[in-house]
Design an enzyme around this catalytic site. Structure first.
Site, mmCIF file in Angstrom:
data_model
loop_
_atom_site.group_PDB
_atom_site.id
_atom_site.type_symbol
_atom_site.label_atom_id
_atom_site.label_comp_id
_atom_site.label_asym_id
_atom_site.label_seq_id
_atom_site.Cartn_x
_atom_site.Cartn_y
_atom_site.Cartn_z
ATOM 1 N N ASN A 19 0.821 -1.214 0.000
ATOM 2 C CA ASN A 19 0.000 0.000 0.000
ATOM 3 C C ASN A 19 0.860 1.271 0.000
ATOM 4 O O ASN A 19 0.398 2.353 0.348
ATOM 5 C CB ASN A 19 -0.965 0.010 1.192
ATOM 6 C CG ASN A 19 -2.273 0.715 0.868
ATOM 7 O OD1 ASN A 19 -2.754 0.639 -0.276
ATOM 8 N ND2 ASN A 19 -2.842 1.422 1.838
ATOM 9 N N ARG A 20 2.128 1.121 -0.407
ATOM 10 C CA ARG A 20 3.008 2.264 -0.668
ATOM 11 C C ARG A 20 3.657 2.117 -2.043
ATOM 12 O O ARG A 20 4.546 2.874 -2.381
ATOM 13 C CB ARG A 20 4.121 2.352 0.397
ATOM 14 C CG ARG A 20 3.641 2.547 1.823
ATOM 15 C CD ARG A 20 3.046 3.926 2.056
ATOM 16 N NE ARG A 20 2.595 4.086 3.443
ATOM 17 C CZ ARG A 20 1.425 3.652 3.910
ATOM 18 N NH1 ARG A 20 0.554 3.058 3.094
ATOM 19 N NH2 ARG A 20 1.098 3.826 5.172
ATOM 20 N N HIS A 25 -9.115 -2.315 5.253
ATOM 21 C CA HIS A 25 -7.940 -2.396 6.128
ATOM 22 C C HIS A 25 -8.410 -2.491 7.577
ATOM 23 O O HIS A 25 -9.596 -2.440 7.863
ATOM 24 C CB HIS A 25 -7.074 -1.139 5.976
ATOM 25 C CG HIS A 25 -6.310 -1.076 4.688
ATOM 26 N ND1 HIS A 25 -4.962 -1.250 4.623
ATOM 27 C CD2 HIS A 25 -6.724 -0.867 3.415
ATOM 28 C CE1 HIS A 25 -4.560 -1.151 3.364
ATOM 29 N NE2 HIS A 25 -5.615 -0.915 2.602
ATOM 30 N N SER A 26 -7.455 -2.612 8.488
ATOM 31 C CA SER A 26 -7.751 -2.425 9.904
ATOM 32 C C SER A 26 -6.504 -1.805 10.520
ATOM 33 O O SER A 26 -5.425 -1.899 9.936
ATOM 34 C CB SER A 26 -8.095 -3.762 10.584
ATOM 35 O OG SER A 26 -6.956 -4.563 10.786
ATOM 36 N N GLU A 32 -11.020 1.465 7.553
ATOM 37 C CA GLU A 32 -10.286 0.839 8.656
ATOM 38 C C GLU A 32 -11.329 0.157 9.532
ATOM 39 O O GLU A 32 -12.150 0.808 10.170
ATOM 40 C CB GLU A 32 -9.507 1.881 9.468
ATOM 41 C CG GLU A 32 -8.465 2.665 8.669
ATOM 42 C CD GLU A 32 -7.170 1.885 8.426
ATOM 43 O OE1 GLU A 32 -7.078 0.714 8.874
ATOM 44 O OE2 GLU A 32 -6.265 2.431 7.775
#
Ligand SMILES: [Zn+2]
Length: 419
Positions: free
Chosen positions: A256-257, A308-309, A384
């Site tokens: 995720n980057r 996501h979390s 999230e």
């Protein structure tokens, strides 16, 4: 001989546990709750590979520190005026305790959910599924519901696992497309669990009423990392690239980057960092597969929904800066609030609708900013999921069912509001 026997057994047991367990690696790792002033220092220390920020939201509070970095990080934080309190002093025994009580709970519950290669009618909700079980479910769904759904592999991971994409088809020829991504961060197990819950609702449940939309779901974007949370390290976040090209023994790129939008802002070029962006944009087979498949639907893409979390936040762009506003920010907030109200109706859990770049924490190269900037999607959200830090990534499987129920209700409100 007799004297050696206990030693031999202990050694064998240790070897067995080392290969099978997911927490031994975490011996001596600690979780700290940060206090004091707001500071950019934790983000810098994360880029340098000295700590691991767990709560990726403006409520930045909890970090993980490896034993060999504890003294250094403690000194640097204190110098900067940041206080900390130790929440978990040994993560290995903490994870072991949680996993043991999970096992005991399942043993007494007598649950009869099954998912085998020949029979996997529903995604499991009493336990986090392994990757092979996810595949069995998807293949069975494809067999029983073709041609209304179609399953395809859009690429392979570093360790040769398939990246699956499920298309739940609209009956309209010019339908707008909704893209749902799960599991890009390995340790966030609730993410694929909820993605599979949404698949079940949309493909076989009352989701049929939304067939004005085309749904594309990639519920497990990082299968190597996910499996590694079961076999190697429960807190693993990245994929499993070997970074030997960088002369590093550290594994993994933060997927995720790794997307090609503002590549490098709020990320790290150090392979041992948890936010290592990779050698170049889309260097990873997992992100490249997802990007190519998304671009094939460009033009019809209306929304990106990335799971996501943790933190219970619904994030909207931008993530790379707080200086610029998303062009349709008011609309993103309006639809986001509809989600939050829908989710709250079910179990009274709050989800905050917030700008992705909150406080001092920026992140770029993420799916949401990329999709919002580079595709036709006018809606891009990162959700999230549960919880708010009590269990964090170690959220027990009891939370799967209620999480699916509340997210499904919130998600329906989104569909009703963007239709
Ligand atoms: Zn994440």
């Amino acid at each position: 001989m007799h004297k050696m026997l206990p030693l031999l057994l202990t050694t064998l047991l240790a070897c067995y546990r080392q290969t099978e367990g997911s927490y031994q690696y975490l011996a001596g790792h600690q979780i700290w709750k940060l206090g004091g002033k707001e500071s950019a220092l934790p983000g810098q220390l994360m880029a340098d590979g000295l700590l691991d920020i767990l709560d990726h939201s403006r409520k930045l509070q909890q970090v993980r520190v490896a034993p060999h970095h504890i003294d250094r990080v403690s000194e640097l934080l204190q110098k900067d005026g940041i206080s900390y309190e130790i929440l978990v002093d040994d993560l290995a025994s903490h994870v072991e305790g949680i996993e043991n009580s999970e096992r005991r709970r399942r043993d007494v519950s007598g649950n009869h959910q099954t998912c085998t290669e020949s029979h996997c009618p529903e995604p499991l909700t009493d336990v986090y599924m392994r990757f092979d079980q996810m595949e069995w479910y998807l293949k069975q769904l494809n067999e029983t519901h073709y041609p209304n759904v179609s399953l395809s592999s859009i690429g392979k991971s570093h360790e040769n696992r398939d990246i699956w994409l499920l298309h739940i088809k609209s009956n309209k020829p010019d339908a707008r497309a909704i893209w749902i991504e799960g599991g890009i961060h390995a340790r966030e197990r609730i993410s694929p669990a909820v993605a599979f819950g949404l698949i079940s609702k949309l493909a076989t449940g009352d989701g049929a009423k939304y067939n004005d939309f085309d749904f594309f779901l990639a519920p497990m974007a990082n299968p190597d990392g996910y499996e590694y949370t079961f076999t190697g390290d429960r807190m693993w976040r990245k994929n499993r690239r070997a970074n030997s090209h960088q002369r590093s023994n550290c594994y993994g790129v933060d997927l995720n980057r790794n997307w090609d939008f503002k590549f490098g802002v709020g990320a790290s070029n150090y392979p041992c960092s948890e936010v290592y962006m990779g050698p170049s944009p889309f260097s990873e087979p997992e992100t490249k597969a997802l990007k190519d498949a998304m671009l094939e639907r460009n033009g019809s893409l209306l929304m990106l929904f990335s799971l996501h979390s943790y933190g219970q936040d619904l994030l909207y762009p931008w993530g790379w800066t707080s200086q610029e506003e998303a062009e349709n920010k008011d609309e993103l907030v309006r639809v986001g609030q509809a989600f939050a109200e829908g989710a709250r109706e079910i179990h009274n859990h709050d989800y905050d609708v917030v700008n992705s770049a909150g406080g001092l924490y920026y992140a770029s190269g993420a799916t949401d900013d990329w999709a919002y900037s580079e595709t036709s999607a006018r809606y891009a959200y990162t959700l999230e999921l549960r919880d708010k830090g009590e269990r964090g990534f170690l959220l027990t499987s009891e939370a799967i069912k209620p999480s699916i129920e509340e997210v499904w209700n919130g998600f329906q409100k989104i569909l009703q509001n963007i239709g």
